[in-house]
Design a protein around this motif. Structure first.
Motif, PDB file in Angstrom:
ATOM      1  N   THR A   4       0.811  -1.211   0.000  1.00 13.48           N
ATOM      2  CA  THR A   4       0.000   0.000   0.000  1.00 13.48           C
ATOM      3  C   THR A   4       0.846   1.263   0.000  1.00 13.48           C
ATOM      4  OG1 THR A   4      -1.840  -1.115   1.097  1.00 13.48           O
ATOM      5  CG2 THR A   4      -1.762   1.277   1.270  1.00 13.48           C
ATOM      6  N   GLY A   5       1.929   1.286   0.769  1.00 15.16           N
ATOM      7  CA  GLY A   5       2.790   2.456   0.793  1.00 15.16           C
ATOM      8  C   GLY A   5       3.351   2.776  -0.580  1.00 15.16           C
ATOM      9  N   ASP A   6       3.770   1.749  -1.298  1.00 17.05           N
ATOM     10  CA  ASP A   6       4.285   1.953  -2.654  1.00 17.05           C
ATOM     11  C   ASP A   6       3.182   2.408  -3.599  1.00 17.05           C
ATOM     12  OD1 ASP A   6       6.829   1.230  -1.885  1.00 17.05           O
ATOM     13  OD2 ASP A   6       6.596  -0.865  -2.471  1.00 17.05           O
ATOM     14  N   LEU A   7       1.983   1.879  -3.415  1.00 18.36           N
ATOM     15  CA  LEU A   7       0.871   2.266  -4.279  1.00 18.36           C
ATOM     16  C   LEU A   7       0.491   3.727  -4.080  1.00 18.36           C
ATOM     17  CD1 LEU A   7      -1.513  -0.824  -4.011  1.00 18.36           C
ATOM     18  CD2 LEU A   7      -0.113  -0.165  -5.978  1.00 18.36           C
ATOM     19  N   THR A   8       0.389   4.156  -2.835  1.00 15.67           N
ATOM     20  CA  THR A   8      -0.002   5.541  -2.588  1.00 15.67           C
ATOM     21  C   THR A   8       1.083   6.503  -3.078  1.00 15.67           C
ATOM     22  OG1 THR A   8       0.808   5.359  -0.300  1.00 15.67           O
ATOM     23  CG2 THR A   8      -1.536   4.995  -0.674  1.00 15.67           C
TER      24      THR A   8
ATOM     25  N   VAL B  61       0.574   6.684  -6.846  1.00 10.80           N
ATOM     26  CA  VAL B  61      -0.571   7.533  -7.181  1.00 10.80           C
ATOM     27  C   VAL B  61      -0.198   9.007  -7.055  1.00 10.80           C
ATOM     28  CG1 VAL B  61      -2.871   8.247  -6.428  1.00 10.80           C
ATOM     29  CG2 VAL B  61      -2.332   5.819  -6.638  1.00 10.80           C
ATOM     30  N   ALA B  62       0.499   9.359  -5.975  1.00 12.53           N
ATOM     31  CA  ALA B  62       0.896  10.757  -5.776  1.00 12.53           C
ATOM     32  C   ALA B  62       1.836  11.230  -6.875  1.00 12.53           C
ATOM     33  CB  ALA B  62       1.554  10.918  -4.408  1.00 12.53           C
ATOM     34  N   THR B  63       2.766  10.365  -7.272  1.00  5.44           N
ATOM     35  CA  THR B  63       3.709  10.722  -8.326  1.00  5.44           C
ATOM     36  C   THR B  63       2.992  10.915  -9.655  1.00  5.44           C
ATOM     37  OG1 THR B  63       5.492   9.503  -7.225  1.00  5.44           O
ATOM     38  CG2 THR B  63       5.767   9.967  -9.569  1.00  5.44           C
TER      39      THR B  63
ATOM     40  N   GLY C 247       0.868  14.409 -14.252  1.00  3.05           N
ATOM     41  CA  GLY C 247      -0.040  14.481 -15.384  1.00  3.05           C
ATOM     42  C   GLY C 247      -1.294  13.644 -15.316  1.00  3.05           C
ATOM     43  N   GLY C 248      -1.389  12.706 -14.410  1.00  3.99           N
ATOM     44  CA  GLY C 248      -2.628  11.947 -14.323  1.00  3.99           C
ATOM     45  C   GLY C 248      -2.430  10.553 -13.776  1.00  3.99           C
ATOM     46  N   ILE C 249      -3.353  10.107 -12.967  1.00  2.59           N
ATOM     47  CA  ILE C 249      -3.304   8.762 -12.380  1.00  2.59           C
ATOM     48  C   ILE C 249      -3.587   7.732 -13.465  1.00  2.59           C
ATOM     49  CG2 ILE C 249      -4.378   7.231 -10.679  1.00  2.59           C
ATOM     50  CD1 ILE C 249      -5.044   9.819  -9.072  1.00  2.59           C
TER      51      ILE C 249
ATOM     52  N   GLU D 170     -10.536   8.138   2.409  1.00  2.00           N
ATOM     53  CA  GLU D 170     -11.071   9.421   2.868  1.00  2.00           C
ATOM     54  C   GLU D 170     -10.207  10.568   2.338  1.00  2.00           C
ATOM     55  OE1 GLU D 170     -13.756  10.355   5.224  1.00  2.00           O
ATOM     56  OE2 GLU D 170     -14.450   8.461   4.364  1.00  2.00           O
ATOM     57  N   GLY D 171      -8.895  10.374   2.371  1.00  2.43           N
ATOM     58  CA  GLY D 171      -7.997  11.390   1.845  1.00  2.43           C
ATOM     59  C   GLY D 171      -8.172  11.592   0.356  1.00  2.43           C
ATOM     60  N   TYR D 172      -8.297  10.495  -0.388  1.00  2.00           N
ATOM     61  CA  TYR D 172      -8.498  10.604  -1.833  1.00  2.00           C
ATOM     62  C   TYR D 172      -9.825  11.305  -2.150  1.00  2.00           C
ATOM     63  CZ  TYR D 172      -4.557   7.486  -2.905  1.00  2.00           C
ATOM     64  OH  TYR D 172      -3.309   6.933  -3.051  1.00  2.00           O
TER      65      TYR D 172
END
Length: 344
Positions: A79-83, A86-88, A93-95, A109-111
């Motif tokens: 999950t840490g790598d995934l979040t 996503v942030a990067t 330019g886009g998820i 909730e944050g998203y």
């Protein structure tokens, strides 16, 4: 706000889900299960998930039995790598993902607060445990995954019964637990423990004095306990059931203070180009067929009509730590930093 304590189940299955229409903005109307299963235009969606690869592959295969016209490309990581990914992507330019299946409700909730998620109410939502359904309609839990104490039955003759027991000197150098920098559940747990009046930083400091081994994720934790390398582990419960069913000398203890749990939510990113296909995937996850697969994979389900894994307790028998999600979201980063300073 301190966490609420429940001595009853997470919620009584069968209670109608929270009325989504009362929200200030009404989510898209849910399709019926029959409509959801109807053939769609061929499409390809990208799934970001922390599910173990084998389980993710089984999930996609089962979904494709219902929707062979939809190709699901899976990117699997902690999950840490995934979040971080996503942030990067968001900054550059886009998820790139359509669907996110990972972690805890606090992450979602944050998203949602950042307007990254599409509002969508899954088909058959009234069959789901309402505690895992976002009342604003941005995400839905897909499993109930408590974190527990695991122990090697060939080495430990009297199982720890509480989180506080793990601070006893007899467990020095015998404990293993996951790294919250990698595991979303572990990061969530750190915030839960620090906010709990029975535990808090005093307990976490005492636990650190027993010098637990910090593994990358829950999988290596469970393996270390099963092999006896570290006879006590802090780990998600389904991994213990899986290893015990395979014959490993491992068992589970549900601590008396209560257990934190994550619901492995699923949500659709707002900028998806494949909205219909993404909705169909979400519908399948929480459908009877999708939840039957979850039970086969040793997870506690989010609906009451599909049974429970062999060897799993009733939710009536587990004391649950139920957090205020806004508190978790606002304190989780600081909780992980506290964990690093104590354990790493």
């Amino acid at each position: 706000m301190s966490f609420l304590r429940k001595t009853a189940p997470v919620a009584l299955f069968g209670i109608a889900a929270l009325t989504l229409a009362s929200c200030s903005s009404t989510p898209a109307p849910a399709a019926t299960p029959e409509e959801s299963a109807a053939a769609l235009e061929p499409a390809t969606i990208t799934l970001y998930t922390s599910e173990p690869q084998e389980k993710a592959d089984e999930l996609v295969a089962a979904f494709n039995e219902v929707h062979p016209e939809i190709t699901v490309e899976v990117f699997r990581a902690g999950t840490g790598d995934l979040t971080t990914r996503v942030a990067t992507e968001q900054a550059s330019g886009g998820i790139q993902a359509d669907v996110f299946l990972a972690a805890d409700a606090g992450t979602f909730e944050g998203y949602a607060a950042d307007d990254l998620l599409l509002k969508y109410t899954p088909a058959d939502v009234d069959a789901l445990n309402p505690d895992v359904v976002d009342p604003e309609g941005f995400y839905t839990g897909t499993r109930i995954i408590p974190t527990v104490i695991a122990y090697n039955t060939g080495i430990i003759t009297e199982a720890p019964e509480s989180w506080k027991d793990l601070t006893d000197a007899e467990y020095a150098d015998k404990i293993v637990m996951p790294n919250p920098d990698v595991s979303g559940a572990a990061a969530y747990n750190a915030a839960v423990w620090l906010d709990d009046d029975q535990l808090g930083e005093k307990w976490m400091t005492a636990l650190a004095e027993n010098r637990p081994v910090i593994a990358d994720s829950n999988g290596p934790v469970s393996q270390a306990v099963a092999t006896g390398a570290q006879p006590i582990g802090i780990v998600v419960d389904y991994l213990v059931r899986e290893l015990a069913a395979q014959g490993s000398p491992i068992a589970v203890s549900y601590p008396s203070e209560g257990v934190p749990y994550v619901s492995q939510p699923v949500g659709i990113f707002a900028d998806t180009d494949e909205e219909a296909a993404s909705k169909a995937f979400v519908d399948f996850l929480v459908s009877a067929a999708g939840q039957e697969l979850a039970v086969e994979q040793s997870y506690l389900p989010v609906r009451s009509d599909v049974g429970t894994p062999e060897g799993a307790p009733s939710m009536d028998d587990i004391e649950i730590l139920s957090p205020d999600l806004e508190t978790i979201r606002s304190t989780q980063d600081a909780a992980v930093e506290t964990f690093r300073s104590l354990f790493l």
